[in-house]
Design an enzyme around this catalytic site. Structure first.
Site, PDB file in Angstrom:
ATOM      1  CE  LYS A  13      -2.573   1.218   3.704  1.00  0.00           C
ATOM      2  NZ  LYS A  13      -2.609   2.663   4.050  1.00  0.00           N
ATOM      3  NE  ARG A  18       6.194   6.763   0.806  1.00  0.00           N
ATOM      4  CZ  ARG A  18       5.231   6.587   1.707  1.00  0.00           C
ATOM      5  NH1 ARG A  18       4.171   5.826   1.408  1.00  0.00           N
ATOM      6  NH2 ARG A  18       5.313   7.162   2.894  1.00  0.00           N
ATOM      7  N   GLY A  87      -5.228   8.404   5.409  1.00  0.00           N
ATOM      8  CA  GLY A  87      -4.317   9.374   5.987  1.00  0.00           C
ATOM      9  C   GLY A  87      -3.120   9.643   5.096  1.00  0.00           C
ATOM     10  NE  ARG A 115      -5.685   9.527  10.787  1.00  0.00           N
ATOM     11  CZ  ARG A 115      -5.251   8.540  10.015  1.00  0.00           C
ATOM     12  NH1 ARG A 115      -6.086   7.944   9.167  1.00  0.00           N
ATOM     13  NH2 ARG A 115      -4.001   8.139  10.094  1.00  0.00           N
ATOM     14  CB  SER A 190       6.509   6.217  10.699  1.00  0.00           C
ATOM     15  OG  SER A 190       5.524   5.896  11.650  1.00  0.00           O
ATOM     16  CG  ASP A 324       0.797   0.901   9.908  1.00  0.00           C
ATOM     17  OD1 ASP A 324       0.205   1.643  10.724  1.00  0.00           O
ATOM     18  OD2 ASP A 324       0.983   1.216   8.725  1.00  0.00           O
ATOM     19  NE  ARG A 355      -4.330   0.981  13.588  1.00  0.00           N
ATOM     20  CZ  ARG A 355      -3.815   1.303  12.408  1.00  0.00           C
ATOM     21  NH1 ARG A 355      -2.511   1.314  12.255  1.00  0.00           N
ATOM     22  NH2 ARG A 355      -4.595   1.623  11.398  1.00  0.00           N
ATOM     23  NE  ARG A 399      -1.949  -0.973   8.735  1.00  0.00           N
ATOM     24  CZ  ARG A 399      -1.738  -1.610   7.598  1.00  0.00           C
ATOM     25  NH1 ARG A 399      -1.889  -2.935   7.540  1.00  0.00           N
ATOM     26  NH2 ARG A 399      -1.374  -0.960   6.509  1.00  0.00           N
ATOM     27  CE  LYS A 424      -8.295   3.787   6.070  1.00  0.00           C
ATOM     28  NZ  LYS A 424      -6.884   4.051   5.796  1.00  0.00           N
TER      29      LYS A 424
END
Length: 445
Positions: A13, A18, A87, A115, A190, A324, A355, A399, A424
């Protein structure tokens, strides 16, 4: 010898986003292959189309006529960009349209309007870009007004998300002059996702130059050699230039493969997952290391990687580079022996759901003791509710749904309130998962 369950990883994903964005900005026609077809990716494609990029061919192998490095609103009215619940689409695109000319309005669905993206807007104020929030302060829907990025210096904080930096990196290819991007804030989360952006820019012909501060001087560095990322001690330099059109194949996704790989660790049968690049820059490749640390056996195969069952034990994990994976690892940890502590993932509170709180609630619902910490979780295994039906909440979070499915392999009759939310990011998840179910249904044959 137990039979092996053979599954296939979906396309990445993160890389699909990108690749589409770079192809959409490029000058000429790019041909993409093995692109993920999911709700989030379709939002990115549709937003690029709204900006003027042209798409033909199959969704998984689109031919993309790029914008040639120029984004311009066709009228005084804002260009409407619906990012849905993605997001990644929202944050990367918000930075990219800031390099355009005109007015652009980004809105979404679900939790998207809660968000934050204010940090990104503040980073670009010095470039003359205006972010006008139409709902909650600092969150979409947002109207972005710009006459382009003049270049110079910007500073972006990565405490909440590395996507702010990824978006500015892509946008800087359209700046009038070179852009120096400093990293501010208190910490960096991240980071491996930035590597994916750098890899994409390199592939499309305009590589960003990474520099680190050494003895008071900025020196060029290889991103693969940078092990420690500290705000104030790292920056990027990007020279403007239209990205080249290319033929690009998207690799398999470690994030979404994590549930399949974990099934090999907690179940009775080894699981082989094909389509994964063992040299990938994806941060979630770390799932292999984590499962191995917990005791699972990992082996390379001709087609990919195999995870074999073992007696698992708890570990202490800083998961700031791979947030994630937290739902997957938390569920696996609840089936291990000993305590697992997960830290440095406070930013999971601003994902599709909170989450951290969601994982704590649902792992506890399975019968495990799970404590919620300021920046993570502490999981102490207990007797799970084997043989019982448990109604799990997904919070509309893909997730959560996929990780909680692992409880089926612990003998829990798993009922999810919204199994379709996997669309998603991994629309084919239930088809792959059915292969696991069939293997267990036939184990007495």
């Amino acid at each position: 010898m137990h039979k092996t369950i053979t599954l296939k990883a979906p396309p990445s994903k993160s890389v699909s986003h990108r690749a589409l964005l770079a192809a959409g900005l490029a000058g000429g026609t790019s041909v993409l292959e093995n692109v993920l077809v999911s709700e989030d990716i379709l939002r990115t494609r549709d937003c690029l189309a709204a900006l003027g990029a042209k798409f033909s061919g199959d969704d998984s192998a689109p031919v993309v006529q790029g914008l040639g490095g120029r984004i311009k609103a066709p009228s005084l009215d804002p260009v409407k960009l619906d990012v849905g619940e993605s997001g990644t689409t929202c944050r990367l695109l918000a930075a990219i349209v800031s390099a355009g000319q005109g007015s652009f309005e980004i809105s979404g669905a679900g939790r998207m309007h809660e968000r934050p993206i204010k940090s990104l807007g503040q980073s670009l104020e010095g470039q003359g870009v205006r972010f006008k929030y139409l709902g909650l302060d600092g969150c979409p829907p947002v109207r972005i007004e710009s006459s382009g990025l003049p270049g110079g210096v910007v500073t972006v904080g990565l405490d909440e998300s590395s996507q702010y930096l990824s978006g500015i990196l892509l946008a800087s290819t359209m700046a009038t002059t070179s852009l120096v991007i400093n990293i501010g804030g208190k910490k960096v989360v991240s980071w491996p996702y930035v590597h994916l952006t750098l890899q994409t820019m390199q592939r499309f012909g305009n590589p960003a130059r990474l520099q680190t501060l050494q003895e008071g001087h900025w020196r060029h560095a290889d991103p693969d050699q940078v092990q420690r990322v500290e705000p104030g001690k790292i920056r990027f330099v990007v020279h403007p230039g239209v990205l080249n059109p290319v033929r690009y194949r998207v690799e398999g996704d470690y994030s979404n493969a994590s549930y399949l790989l974990a099934a090999g660790a907690v179940g009775e049968f080894p699981v082989e997952v094909s389509g994964l690049d063992l040299e990938s820059r994806q941060g979630d490749r770390r799932i292999l290391e984590i499962l191995e640390l917990m005791g699972a056996k990992i082996s390379e195969t001709k087609n990919g990687v195999m995870v074999s069952p073992a007696r698992l034990h708890g570990v202490d994990l800083d998961m700031g580079t791979c947030p994630d994976l937290v739902p997957t690892v938390a569920v696996v940890a609840s089936m291990a022996t000993g305590t697992t502590r997960i830290s440095n993932v406070a930013h999971l509170r601003i994902k599709e759901s909170d989450r951290l709180a969601g994982v704590q609630q649902e792992v506890s619902r399975a019968g495990c003791r799970c404590g919620l910490k300021e920046d993570g979780l502490e999981i102490e295994p207990a007797e799970l509710l084997r043989g019982s039906q448990v109604q799990f909440k997904t919070y509309g979070d893909h997730r959560m749904a996929m990780s909680l499915s692992l409880y089926e392999l612990a003998g829990i009759q798993t009922a999810l309130d919204n199994p379709a939310c996997v669309n998603k990011s991994f629309p084919g998840f239930w088809e792959e998962w059915e292969n696991i179910r069939r293997a267990y249904a036939g184990k007495g044959d």
